[in-house]
Design a protein around this motif. Sequence first.
Motif, PDB file in Angstrom:
ATOM      1  N   TYR A   1       0.769  -1.099   0.032  1.00  0.00           N
ATOM      2  CA  TYR A   1       0.153  -0.008  -0.121  1.00  0.00           C
ATOM      3  C   TYR A   1       0.989   1.386  -0.129  1.00  0.00           C
ATOM      4  O   TYR A   1       0.494   2.310  -0.629  1.00  0.00           O
ATOM      5  CB  TYR A   1      -1.148  -0.020   1.045  1.00  0.00           C
ATOM      6  CG  TYR A   1      -1.885   1.117   1.514  1.00  0.00           C
ATOM      7  CD1 TYR A   1      -2.993   1.283   0.532  1.00  0.00           C
ATOM      8  CD2 TYR A   1      -1.316   2.118   2.283  1.00  0.00           C
ATOM      9  CE1 TYR A   1      -3.799   2.462   0.853  1.00  0.00           C
ATOM     10  CE2 TYR A   1      -2.247   3.371   2.406  1.00  0.00           C
ATOM     11  CZ  TYR A   1      -3.442   3.465   1.610  1.00  0.00           C
ATOM     12  OH  TYR A   1      -4.172   4.561   1.873  1.00  0.00           O
TER      13      TYR A   1
ATOM     14  N   ASP B   1       2.251   1.987  -3.356  1.00  0.00           N
ATOM     15  CA  ASP B   1       1.259   2.434  -4.291  1.00  0.00           C
ATOM     16  C   ASP B   1       1.075   3.980  -3.919  1.00  0.00           C
ATOM     17  O   ASP B   1       0.624   4.633  -4.963  1.00  0.00           O
ATOM     18  CB  ASP B   1      -0.004   1.742  -3.923  1.00  0.00           C
ATOM     19  CG  ASP B   1      -0.103   0.247  -4.643  1.00  0.00           C
ATOM     20  OD1 ASP B   1       0.781  -0.102  -5.316  1.00  0.00           O
ATOM     21  OD2 ASP B   1      -0.939  -0.423  -4.297  1.00  0.00           O
ATOM     22  N   GLU B   2       0.839   4.301  -2.622  1.00  0.00           N
ATOM     23  CA  GLU B   2       0.544   5.581  -2.247  1.00  0.00           C
ATOM     24  C   GLU B   2       1.753   6.644  -2.724  1.00  0.00           C
ATOM     25  O   GLU B   2       1.437   7.732  -3.392  1.00  0.00           O
ATOM     26  CB  GLU B   2       0.658   5.824  -0.666  1.00  0.00           C
ATOM     27  CG  GLU B   2      -0.525   5.253  -0.019  1.00  0.00           C
ATOM     28  CD  GLU B   2      -1.639   6.123  -0.306  1.00  0.00           C
ATOM     29  OE1 GLU B   2      -1.706   7.363   0.221  1.00  0.00           O
ATOM     30  OE2 GLU B   2      -2.876   5.771  -0.797  1.00  0.00           O
TER      31      GLU B   2
ATOM     32  N   GLU C   1       3.907   6.316  -5.437  1.00  0.00           N
ATOM     33  CA  GLU C   1       3.575   6.207  -6.635  1.00  0.00           C
ATOM     34  C   GLU C   1       2.890   7.182  -7.311  1.00  0.00           C
ATOM     35  O   GLU C   1       2.889   8.038  -8.241  1.00  0.00           O
ATOM     36  CB  GLU C   1       3.357   4.549  -7.387  1.00  0.00           C
ATOM     37  CG  GLU C   1       3.209   4.476  -8.772  1.00  0.00           C
ATOM     38  CD  GLU C   1       2.169   4.347  -9.440  1.00  0.00           C
ATOM     39  OE1 GLU C   1       1.186   3.872  -8.726  1.00  0.00           O
ATOM     40  OE2 GLU C   1       1.911   4.488 -10.743  1.00  0.00           O
ATOM     41  N   MET C   2       1.593   7.156  -6.803  1.00  0.00           N
ATOM     42  CA  MET C   2       0.409   8.137  -6.954  1.00  0.00           C
ATOM     43  C   MET C   2       0.957   9.507  -6.929  1.00  0.00           C
ATOM     44  O   MET C   2       0.900  10.370  -7.695  1.00  0.00           O
ATOM     45  CB  MET C   2      -0.729   7.897  -6.407  1.00  0.00           C
ATOM     46  CG  MET C   2      -1.328   6.495  -6.742  1.00  0.00           C
ATOM     47  SD  MET C   2      -3.169   6.148  -5.980  1.00  0.00           S
ATOM     48  CE  MET C   2      -2.647   5.743  -4.458  1.00  0.00           C
TER      49      MET C   2
ATOM     50  N   GLU D   1       3.339  10.637  -9.387  1.00  0.00           N
ATOM     51  CA  GLU D   1       2.965  11.083 -10.748  1.00  0.00           C
ATOM     52  C   GLU D   1       2.169  12.344 -10.709  1.00  0.00           C
ATOM     53  O   GLU D   1       2.216  13.174 -11.482  1.00  0.00           O
ATOM     54  CB  GLU D   1       1.831  10.133 -11.314  1.00  0.00           C
ATOM     55  CG  GLU D   1       1.327  10.331 -12.544  1.00  0.00           C
ATOM     56  CD  GLU D   1       0.561   8.888 -13.039  1.00  0.00           C
ATOM     57  OE1 GLU D   1       1.153   7.969 -13.094  1.00  0.00           O
ATOM     58  OE2 GLU D   1      -0.464   9.323 -13.504  1.00  0.00           O
ATOM     59  N   GLU D   2       1.316  12.695  -9.518  1.00  0.00           N
ATOM     60  CA  GLU D   2       0.899  14.018  -9.277  1.00  0.00           C
ATOM     61  C   GLU D   2       1.889  15.055  -9.542  1.00  0.00           C
ATOM     62  O   GLU D   2       1.585  16.053  -9.968  1.00  0.00           O
ATOM     63  CB  GLU D   2       0.131  13.854  -8.005  1.00  0.00           C
ATOM     64  CG  GLU D   2      -1.275  13.214  -7.936  1.00  0.00           C
ATOM     65  CD  GLU D   2      -2.026  13.900  -9.065  1.00  0.00           C
ATOM     66  OE1 GLU D   2      -2.552  15.107  -8.913  1.00  0.00           O
ATOM     67  OE2 GLU D   2      -2.525  13.065 -10.174  1.00  0.00           O
TER      68      GLU D   2
ATOM     69  N   ASN E   1       6.070   3.950 -12.770  1.00  0.00           N
ATOM     70  CA  ASN E   1       5.025   3.091 -13.207  1.00  0.00           C
ATOM     71  C   ASN E   1       5.845   1.516 -13.073  1.00  0.00           C
ATOM     72  O   ASN E   1       5.248   0.687 -12.297  1.00  0.00           O
ATOM     73  CB  ASN E   1       4.611   3.285 -14.555  1.00  0.00           C
ATOM     74  CG  ASN E   1       3.341   2.811 -14.902  1.00  0.00           C
ATOM     75  OD1 ASN E   1       2.489   2.247 -13.951  1.00  0.00           O
ATOM     76  ND2 ASN E   1       2.727   3.254 -16.232  1.00  0.00           N
TER      77      ASN E   1
ATOM     78  N   GLU F   1       6.108   0.578  -9.270  1.00  0.00           N
ATOM     79  CA  GLU F   1       5.180   0.211  -8.630  1.00  0.00           C
ATOM     80  C   GLU F   1       4.889  -1.234  -9.198  1.00  0.00           C
ATOM     81  O   GLU F   1       4.254  -1.951  -8.346  1.00  0.00           O
ATOM     82  CB  GLU F   1       3.964   1.042  -9.230  1.00  0.00           C
ATOM     83  CG  GLU F   1       2.661   0.887  -8.397  1.00  0.00           C
ATOM     84  CD  GLU F   1       1.712  -0.264  -9.135  1.00  0.00           C
ATOM     85  OE1 GLU F   1       1.285  -0.860  -8.393  1.00  0.00           O
ATOM     86  OE2 GLU F   1       1.679  -0.008  -9.996  1.00  0.00           O
ATOM     87  N   ARG F   2       5.145  -1.454 -10.598  1.00  0.00           N
ATOM     88  CA  ARG F   2       4.690  -2.966 -10.703  1.00  0.00           C
ATOM     89  C   ARG F   2       5.848  -3.891 -10.187  1.00  0.00           C
ATOM     90  O   ARG F   2       5.526  -5.035 -10.073  1.00  0.00           O
ATOM     91  CB  ARG F   2       4.779  -2.971 -12.486  1.00  0.00           C
ATOM     92  CG  ARG F   2       3.655  -2.341 -12.751  1.00  0.00           C
ATOM     93  CD  ARG F   2       3.332  -2.200 -14.396  1.00  0.00           C
ATOM     94  NE  ARG F   2       2.307  -1.342 -14.714  1.00  0.00           N
ATOM     95  CZ  ARG F   2       1.780  -1.107 -15.900  1.00  0.00           C
ATOM     96  NH1 ARG F   2       2.262  -1.860 -16.865  1.00  0.00           N
ATOM     97  NH2 ARG F   2       1.002  -0.195 -16.184  1.00  0.00           N
TER      98      ARG F   2
END
Lengths: 221, 221
Positions: free
Chosen positions: B50, B53-54, B56-57, B60-61, B88, B91-92
């Motif tokens: 988690y 993922d946070e 990464e987001m 990107e922002e 990206n 994250e993968r």
Amino acid sequence: MPVRLQKELEKLKKRILSLGAMVEEHVREAINATELRDADLAEKIIKSDYDIDELEMEIEEECLKVLALHQPVAIDLRFIIAVIKINNDLERVGDEAVNIAQRIKIIAKRKRLDIPFNYPLMAEKAAYMLKRSLDALVNMDDHLAVEVCGLDDEVDDMQSQAYDVIKQAISEHPNRVSYLINLLLVSRHLERIADHATNIAEEVVYLVQGEIVRHGKALSD
Amino acid sequence: MPVRLQKELEKLKKRILSLGAMVEEHVREAINATELRDADLAEKIIKSDYDIDELEMEIEEECLKVLALHQPVAIDLRFIIAVIKINNDLERVGDEAVNIAQRIKIIAKRKRLDIPFNYPLMAEKAAYMLKRSLDALVNMDDHLAVEVCGLDDEVDDMQSQAYDVIKQAISEHPNRVSYLINLLLVSRHLERIADHATNIAEEVVYLVQGEIVRHGKALSD
């Protein structure tokens, strides 16, 4: 939006759709090759992956040019970034079709052994997800994109079925381990194609709703 | 380059490195869990994905903000696009660590069966590629990036070895098919991590040399 930028964005849409259609075709061919154990068709898929790679590189260059020349903001900027990421996903779907084709080249040399698993159905679901995720992009349709994300579970379930069926088949035909593991990997590549389609659809939801809905966060509908 | 843009790019570099370090840690933990058949450690990896993922987001922002506010061109534009794509990929890689952890949770419940394959070595190679690809990004070092791309073949070779060893083990222990297929899949996830590291390194070569060197085109050194 300035008319020239609008035209450039329309052009990008068309190009990413062409790439999508090309990739979808490869996925369908890969599964035909699986059904027919057709090494020649598999070889054709492997060789023509070059065209997908070329088009992907052209689209990325195009995106960079539009960014540099038009310096778009807000939704237009987001759209171009989405195209760059989706372009990347499509190229990797092409790679998965190549992976399937490579498995088929190995399988095709061996005596056929049928197992009770519906590969064409699984492939059809994955290809459908891909197609619909691109429809969602072109029409900026977040409802459709959310629907595509929901289909991913069905493909994951089929992957679990394939695993069970093949485990059983290996215990019944211990001398066919190599053949059967390659068949198992075909279903894993199909599952990955569905994952990429889900990534594309999530990108569309993000684009339309302006918020990140990836990583299993609640998708509104 | 305006001082403010320069500062923003430095900040992005730091953030992508933090994400890289976090992901690398997960890969190392995943392989420890494999060695120790440790279901608790596996569970920890799954839960803490988690955080990846946070981050990464957020990155990107941040990239989108910098693009919109500073409208960079040329190498700065390319750099930000590279960060978006690498983000990206990282994250993968985190997802692949989760995939390994899920396999381990299944394996850990069963009686241990050792096979003659060096998982820690394969994992070490994959984690090293990841680390070095990010070093290459931060230092804009295309020579190092080319070196990383070259290592991918070694990991692919190890994947083939894992396949042969496990095929053999299945014929010797036909009642351990499930356990052994899960072990095989661990090596496939490691191979995919190396693939992502290669994607990152190729992105760096592209960034520095200003031309696309992906898809197996000749890499100059």
